[in-house]
Write a protein that holds these residues in place. Structure first.
Motif, PDB file in Angstrom:
ATOM      1  N   LEU A 212     -34.367  22.084  -4.979  1.00  7.90           N
ATOM      2  CA  LEU A 212     -35.287  21.901  -6.105  1.00  7.90           C
ATOM      3  C   LEU A 212     -36.266  23.070  -6.102  1.00  7.90           C
ATOM      4  O   LEU A 212     -36.878  23.368  -5.085  1.00  7.90           O
ATOM      5  N   VAL A 213     -36.373  23.727  -7.243  1.00  4.66           N
ATOM      6  CA  VAL A 213     -37.202  24.922  -7.325  1.00  4.66           C
ATOM      7  C   VAL A 213     -38.420  24.662  -8.208  1.00  4.66           C
ATOM      8  O   VAL A 213     -38.293  24.091  -9.295  1.00  4.66           O
ATOM      9  N   GLY A 214     -39.583  25.061  -7.717  1.00  7.39           N
ATOM     10  CA  GLY A 214     -40.808  24.920  -8.507  1.00  7.39           C
ATOM     11  C   GLY A 214     -41.692  26.142  -8.334  1.00  7.39           C
ATOM     12  O   GLY A 214     -41.233  27.171  -7.833  1.00  7.39           O
ATOM     13  N   GLY A 215     -42.946  26.038  -8.755  1.00  2.00           N
ATOM     14  CA  GLY A 215     -43.875  27.166  -8.604  1.00  2.00           C
ATOM     15  C   GLY A 215     -43.506  28.324  -9.501  1.00  2.00           C
ATOM     16  O   GLY A 215     -42.698  28.194 -10.436  1.00  2.00           O
ATOM     17  N   GLY A 216     -44.063  29.475  -9.182  1.00  4.59           N
ATOM     18  CA  GLY A 216     -43.789  30.675  -9.974  1.00  4.59           C
ATOM     19  C   GLY A 216     -42.309  31.024  -9.936  1.00  4.59           C
ATOM     20  O   GLY A 216     -41.751  31.581 -10.892  1.00  4.59           O
ATOM     21  N   ILE A 217     -41.654  30.684  -8.833  1.00  6.92           N
ATOM     22  CA  ILE A 217     -40.225  30.963  -8.673  1.00  6.92           C
ATOM     23  C   ILE A 217     -39.408  30.319  -9.798  1.00  6.92           C
ATOM     24  O   ILE A 217     -38.461  30.919 -10.324  1.00  6.92           O
TER      25      ILE A 217
ATOM     26  N   SER B  23     -45.676  33.628 -18.637  1.00  5.75           N
ATOM     27  CA  SER B  23     -45.703  33.179 -17.240  1.00  5.75           C
ATOM     28  C   SER B  23     -45.426  34.317 -16.268  1.00  5.75           C
ATOM     29  O   SER B  23     -44.767  35.295 -16.627  1.00  5.75           O
ATOM     30  N   LEU B  24     -45.865  34.116 -15.032  1.00  4.80           N
ATOM     31  CA  LEU B  24     -45.520  35.031 -13.947  1.00  4.80           C
ATOM     32  C   LEU B  24     -44.001  35.056 -13.809  1.00  4.80           C
ATOM     33  O   LEU B  24     -43.361  34.012 -13.716  1.00  4.80           O
TER      34      LEU B  24
ATOM     35  N   MET C 253     -48.698  30.236 -20.393  1.00  2.00           N
ATOM     36  CA  MET C 253     -48.192  30.445 -19.030  1.00  2.00           C
ATOM     37  C   MET C 253     -47.812  29.103 -18.419  1.00  2.00           C
ATOM     38  O   MET C 253     -48.555  28.132 -18.547  1.00  2.00           O
ATOM     39  N   ILE C 254     -46.688  29.086 -17.714  1.00  2.00           N
ATOM     40  CA  ILE C 254     -46.312  27.889 -16.945  1.00  2.00           C
ATOM     41  C   ILE C 254     -47.046  27.984 -15.610  1.00  2.00           C
ATOM     42  O   ILE C 254     -46.845  28.926 -14.842  1.00  2.00           O
ATOM     43  N   LEU C 255     -47.901  26.996 -15.359  1.00  2.00           N
ATOM     44  CA  LEU C 255     -48.712  27.055 -14.133  1.00  2.00           C
ATOM     45  C   LEU C 255     -48.483  25.864 -13.207  1.00  2.00           C
ATOM     46  O   LEU C 255     -49.014  25.808 -12.099  1.00  2.00           O
TER      47      LEU C 255
END
Ligand code: ADP
Ligand code: MG
Length: 373
Positions: A205-210, A225-226, A274-276
């Motif tokens: 499961l991937v989250g965060g800026g990644i 987003s970053l 931005m997705i934060l």
């Protein structure tokens, strides 16, 4: 790897490398978790011999000279308080007494970083037995974490070190019932970790800026987003394994300084947003039965409460699951100490860099040196 408990160390002179690298401001220790984690090994040794010299680094001082901003003096006082004895802070290996002492910051010694042979000889010849318990520094080939182990007549892993390795190995053993959760800011710093975990876990499961970079690689619009555009093609390849779970809903805002966030589907991120942070309720309810969860990296900009939802949802889930949970990483540890009140994690690593290196499948110099003994 030989464990300290396998050896009779009564009356022996012991050099103990621990990781007492804690944040200190104006002589005050801001977080003493690492110090507490080092105590069991110190006490274990003291129950058998008091000829113990404690060795650690602190911060990144310039090598070859004393700098009182990086002195171990506040740590010496903390230990004196806990152990209820006075402990001399010594500045040289020629001064090691036949009683409990603590060595000044090992990074004041010339050659520590480069694993200088003269320094490794001096360290190893000062003791009958060398004990390595600084797991958080196990990825560095320095004199006190690698060379001294190799050169010592006898070297063992300490209690914390053994526990870290045991917990990580158990979680890394291929299991179709393992979930990995990887967050943090950048794919580039976690690429090796994700690749290695994909070979071992059923799902990552991937989250965060990644997650932003993966979402873009999956064809989503991620606004401002970053993102790491040079990681898009490798992200696409990883997505093709069909083992990566991406968030379906995210929290967006104009910037991290915004006063409010909006929850939107990943199909509806406006160009100027931005997705934060992420919303995890869908993903959590579809996890199902698992034995292990390995977690590294916050799932949003958790330092700001407004963007801490995903990280908090994950922590609540991890506190309730019957699976064994192993977590680690610099900011991850901070997030756990901020949001977890239950202390229900199976294991929280004290290490940042060494934990990530181990998760990446890399060999750690200290571990390899101990295995040779
Ligand atoms: P760790 O130290 O636990 O391995 P990292 O250093 O990889 O974790 O990443 C932690 C940082 O990632 C946090 O400071 C957090 O603010 C940042 N981060 C998480 N999600 C995002 C996001 N969506 N955009 C920007 N930064 C993020
Ligand atoms: Mg970090």
């Amino acid at each position: 790897m030989k464990h300290l408990a396998e050896e009779n160390i009564a009356e022996k002179k012991i050099g103990l490398r621990v990781d007492l690298n804690v944040p200190i401001k104006n002589g005050e220790i801001l977080n003493d978790e690492r110090l507490s984690a080092a105590l069991p090994t110190i006490q274990f040794i003291l129950e058998r011999t008091n000829k113990l010299c404690i060795i650690s680094h602190l911060g990144r001082p310039e090598e070859g000279k004393f700098d009182k901003n990086y002195s171990l003096d506040p740590i010496k006082k903390w230990l004196e308080d806990k152990l209820e004895v006075s402990i001399p802070l010594i500045k040289n290996f020629t001064e090691v007494p036949d009683s409990l002492s603590i060595m000044e910051n090992i990074r004041f010694f010339k050659g520590e970083k480069s694993n200088d042979q003269e320094l490794t000889s001096i360290i190893s010849e000062s003791f009958d037995v060398y004990v390595m318990d600084a797991f958080a520094t196990a990825h560095r080939s320095s004199s006190s974490t690698y060379g001294a182990i190799i050169k010592s007549k006898k070297a063992f892993s300490g209690l914390l070190f053994s526990k870290e390795i045991k917990s990580l190995d158990a979680a890394l053993v291929s299991s179709k019932n393992a979930l990995s959760v990887v967050g943090g800011s950048k794919v580039s710093t976690k690429l090796k970790v994700i690749q290695n975990l994909l070979t071992r876990s059923s799902k990552v499961l991937v989250g965060g800026g990644i997650a932003n970079t993966f979402l873009k690689a999956a064809g989503k619009n991620i606004g401002s987003s970053l993102v790491e555009d040079d990681m898009l093609s490798v992200s696409q390849k990883l997505l093709a394994t069909n083992k990566i779970i991406l968030p379906t809903h995210v929290y967006v805002a104009d910037s991290p300084e915004a006063n409010s966030a909006q929850l939107v589907s990943v199909d509806n991120v406006a160009a100027d947003k931005m997705i934060l942070d992420i919303e995890l309720s869908n993903e959590i309810s579809s996890i199902g039965n698992i034995d292990y969860v390995l977690w590294n990296g916050p799932l949003g900009v958790f330092e700001i409460d407004l963007f801490s939802n995903g990280t908090q949802q994950l922590i609540s889930y991890l506190e309730e699951t019957s699976a064994k949970v192993i977590a680690g990483g610099g900011e991850t540890i901070f997030a756990i100490s901020k949001f977890s009140h239950k202390n229900k994690f199976h294991y929280v690593s004290t290490a940042g860099g060494a934990f990530l290196e181990y998760l990446s499948g890399h060999k750690l110099p200290s571990v390899e040196a101990l295995r040779l003994k």
